[in-house]
Design a protein around this motif. Structure first.
Motif, PDB file in Angstrom:
ATOM      1  N   SER A  68      24.605  36.949  29.539  1.00 16.94           N
ATOM      2  CA  SER A  68      24.799  35.526  29.205  1.00 16.94           C
ATOM      3  C   SER A  68      24.313  34.718  30.353  1.00 16.94           C
ATOM      4  O   SER A  68      23.498  33.520  29.967  1.00 16.94           O
ATOM      5  N   GLY A 123      18.274  30.344  24.335  1.00 16.20           N
ATOM      6  CA  GLY A 123      18.964  31.640  24.822  1.00 16.20           C
ATOM      7  C   GLY A 123      20.447  32.009  24.116  1.00 16.20           C
ATOM      8  O   GLY A 123      20.605  33.045  23.540  1.00 16.20           O
ATOM      9  N   THR A 124      21.039  30.889  23.826  1.00 15.98           N
ATOM     10  CA  THR A 124      22.567  31.143  23.236  1.00 15.98           C
ATOM     11  C   THR A 124      22.180  31.489  21.663  1.00 15.98           C
ATOM     12  O   THR A 124      23.007  32.631  21.237  1.00 15.98           O
ATOM     13  N   VAL A 159      18.687  26.447  27.381  1.00 17.64           N
ATOM     14  CA  VAL A 159      20.048  27.137  27.188  1.00 17.64           C
ATOM     15  C   VAL A 159      20.385  27.538  25.645  1.00 17.64           C
ATOM     16  O   VAL A 159      20.878  28.685  25.310  1.00 17.64           O
ATOM     17  N   ALA A 212      20.620  33.067  30.518  1.00 14.09           N
ATOM     18  CA  ALA A 212      20.116  31.969  29.721  1.00 14.09           C
ATOM     19  C   ALA A 212      20.291  30.828  30.430  1.00 14.09           C
ATOM     20  O   ALA A 212      19.534  30.023  30.394  1.00 14.09           O
ATOM     21  N   SER A 218      28.885  33.051  25.174  1.00 10.97           N
ATOM     22  CA  SER A 218      27.723  32.140  24.892  1.00 10.97           C
ATOM     23  C   SER A 218      28.144  30.625  24.408  1.00 10.97           C
ATOM     24  O   SER A 218      27.214  29.792  24.458  1.00 10.97           O
TER      25      SER A 218
END
Length: 579
Positions: free
Chosen positions: A308, A356-357, A353, A311, A393
């Motif tokens: 996690s 990425g999440t 972010v 990200a 996340s």
């Protein structure tokens, strides 16, 4: 350099000052700043990605060689020492203190070229004491390893192994502190290559020892690798730092104090250290509650956190480059420039972010299977780790926001000030120095309360939910605190942009999960899901008007258009001016 009395606190808001731009360490001119930031970000991104890749390889080998059991739980408790020392001494506290300090020293050097060199004064006043303090802290950590293990994880199955590994990893305190100090100095001088490479050296040291000694030493080889990697990390920065120091102006007035001298503010360390340790206490609470759960739970949480965090780390890379610019603007009293830069960083970090999440929400099971499911790491471990990743996340955007906001916040609480500044902030400003630590304490309370309530029923997922809830609460408080501090953020504009990004990420995650879910092969599911998430996030973000997404999408569209029609640009160049 002189030392201020303990009761004296630096003024939070420096008065605007004219800063010559022709000095040897001058800030990049506005016309070239964008190119400087892009180049520095590129170098930092490439080396940081290499370091993260090696770190991921390190975690893959740990999972392959040792799986998720009581042995890895013992090592991960010992890992708490470097895990705490790294943010305190490299990424957070040392950077928050020393980047603004060196930025101010460089501003003073430019303002008064005939005075004694403030950079050399700063090094002489701070580095020797830092080395003494770090050596003592490393020794105390090693001696108190049994008590530390018992405090962190009282329910651990093999505490003796954890004590041994903790004593080995205690070595990291000294080289981590040295690396953080030297990296801050180099970044303030706008030198980013060597600081960006420290985690490459660190993980190479771990991998070398782990590959060579894992069969005979077990998880102790990982602890030895951590110690060796920390030494390589510090060694990488010594040469570049000494070269920058020698290139500076010779100190002709070593014993004389000028009206431009820097005054050391020792008490500025306390709120920064309190914030960093309180922030890291999220991990302490997680390990403490996780030690009472079935063996392997701490390991699942660790693997999930490592995936996690990739990200989040990518999201705040830009802040690593722009922090010296913000610190220089604040040192010169230019709050408007600092505000504009911080608002831009907040948007860019959250955009990266959230992308990425969305990817992790959609593709967590195939990603974990692809990365970890081999050797001692089985399908049960994959399912448990993927579930934790999805819950973790949720808190990643808040972690990125804190990483962006805390830098300018502590730039207004410097470890040094000008000798000709009054430095007698009022009581409200002194209290505001402690605001980030108070925000993290409240966030930690949310984490612990949620964990205690949810862990009996949900196990590791309850701990992950507590982490996400606590860090989100702390981020909301800190966003308000940055405005109280005196940086006039336009909150409606900032939050409006974040809402658009959240909507785009939610839609992208749903579409990515629909594509990746039915696909059995982990590699194919990861590729298809990731591509779907990226395209959907770009389309939705641009359609909703999110500046951080729309700008890059339009730039890519223009680049593709010019590639498809190269003759058009050539013909435009041949036309007479005005036609």
């Amino acid at each position: 350099m002189t030392t201020d009395q303990p009761a004296t606190v630096a003024s939070s808001l420096p008065a605007p000052r004219a800063t010559p731009g022709d000095g040897p360490s001058a800030e990049p001119a506005p016309a070239s700043r964008r190119g400087f930031v892009a180049k520095a970000f590129g170098v930092t991104a490439v080396l940081s990605a290499a370091g993260s890749g090696l770190g991921l390889l390190r975690d893959l080998l740990l999972a392959r060689y040792f799986g998720a059991n009581q042995g890895t739980d013992a090592f991960l408790v010992a890992w708490t020492v470097p895990e705490t020392a790294a943010p305190l001494l490299i990424e957070d506290a040392m950077s928050f203190l020393m980047v603004p300090a060196f930025a101010l020293a460089l501003v003073l050097r430019e303002e008064n070229p005939d005075a004694p060199d403030p950079v050399r004064q700063l090094v002489r006043a701070t580095l020797p004491w830092l080395l003494i303090a770090l050596s003592g802290l490393a020794l105390v950590t090693a001696l108190c390893a049994p008590e530390l293990v018992d405090l962190l994880a009282p329910g651990l199955t093999d505490p003796g192994l954890a004590v041994t590994c903790t004593r080995i990893t205690a070595v990291t305190v000294l080289p981590f502190g040295v690396a953080g100090y030297l990296a801050a100095a180099l970044r303030a001088h706008h030198r980013f290559t060597a600081p960006a490479g420290i985690y490459v050296a660190y993980n190479l040291g771990i991998l070398a020892v782990l590959l060579g000694l894992h069969s005979c030493l077990g998880v102790r080889s990982a602890a030895l690798g951590v110690a060796a990697g920390s030494l390589l990390m510090a060694g990488l920065l010594v040469g570049p730092f000494l070269r920058r120091l020698r290139q500076g102006r010779r100190d002709t007035g070593r014993g004389r104090r000028s009206h431009r001298a820097l005054v050391l503010m020792p008490l500025a360390l306390l709120p920064v250290a309190a914030f960093t340790l309180t922030r890291q206490s999220q991990v302490f609470a997680e390990r403490y509650l996780g030690s009472a759960l079935p063996p392997g739970t701490i390991s699942h949480l660790n693997y999930a956190a490592k995936v996690s965090q990739l990200a989040m780390t990518a999201g705040i890379l830009i802040c690593t480059v722009t922090f010296p610019l913000v610190a220089r603007a604040l040192a010169a009293g230019d709050l408007t420039a600092a505000r504009d830069r911080v608002e831009k960083d907040l948007g860019q970090a959250v955009a990266v972010v959230l992308l990425g999440t969305a990817f992790l929400m959609a593709c967590a099971p195939p990603v974990v299977s692809l990365l970890f499911e081999r050797g001692a790491f089985g399908p049960h471990d994959t399912a448990a780790t993927a579930d934790v990743i999805r819950v973790y996340s949720v808190g990643l955007p808040a972690q990125a926001l804190i990483g962006v906001m805390i830098r300018p916040y502590f730039s207004l609480c410097p470890v040094v000030r000008r000798a000709d500044d009054p430095g007698t902030g009022d009581g409200r400003r002194r209290l505001l120095d402690w605001y980030p630590a108070a925000a993290m304490v409240l966030g930690l309370g949310v984490t612990v309360a949620t964990g205690l309530l949810a862990t009996p029923r949900f196990g590791a997922l309850g701990l992950a939910a507590g982490n996400a809830a606590g860090i989100t609460a702390a981020a909301a408080l800190l966003l308000h605190g940055l405005v109280l501090r005196g940086i006039p953020l336009r909150l409606r504009r900032v939050l409006g942009g974040h809402v658009r990004l959240v909507i785009a990420a939610a839609g992208a995650a749903a579409l990515g999960a629909a594509v990746a879910g039915p696909t059995a092969d982990p590699l194919l599911a990861t590729l298809l899901g990731g591509l779907t998430v990226a395209l959907a996030f770009a389309a939705l973000g641009a359609g909703l008007g999110a500046r951080e997404v729309r700008g890059p999408v339009l730039a890519v569209a223009r680049a593709l258009g010019s590639v498809r029609n190269p003759s058009t640009a050539a013909e435009e160049g041949k036309r007479p001016h005005g036609r």
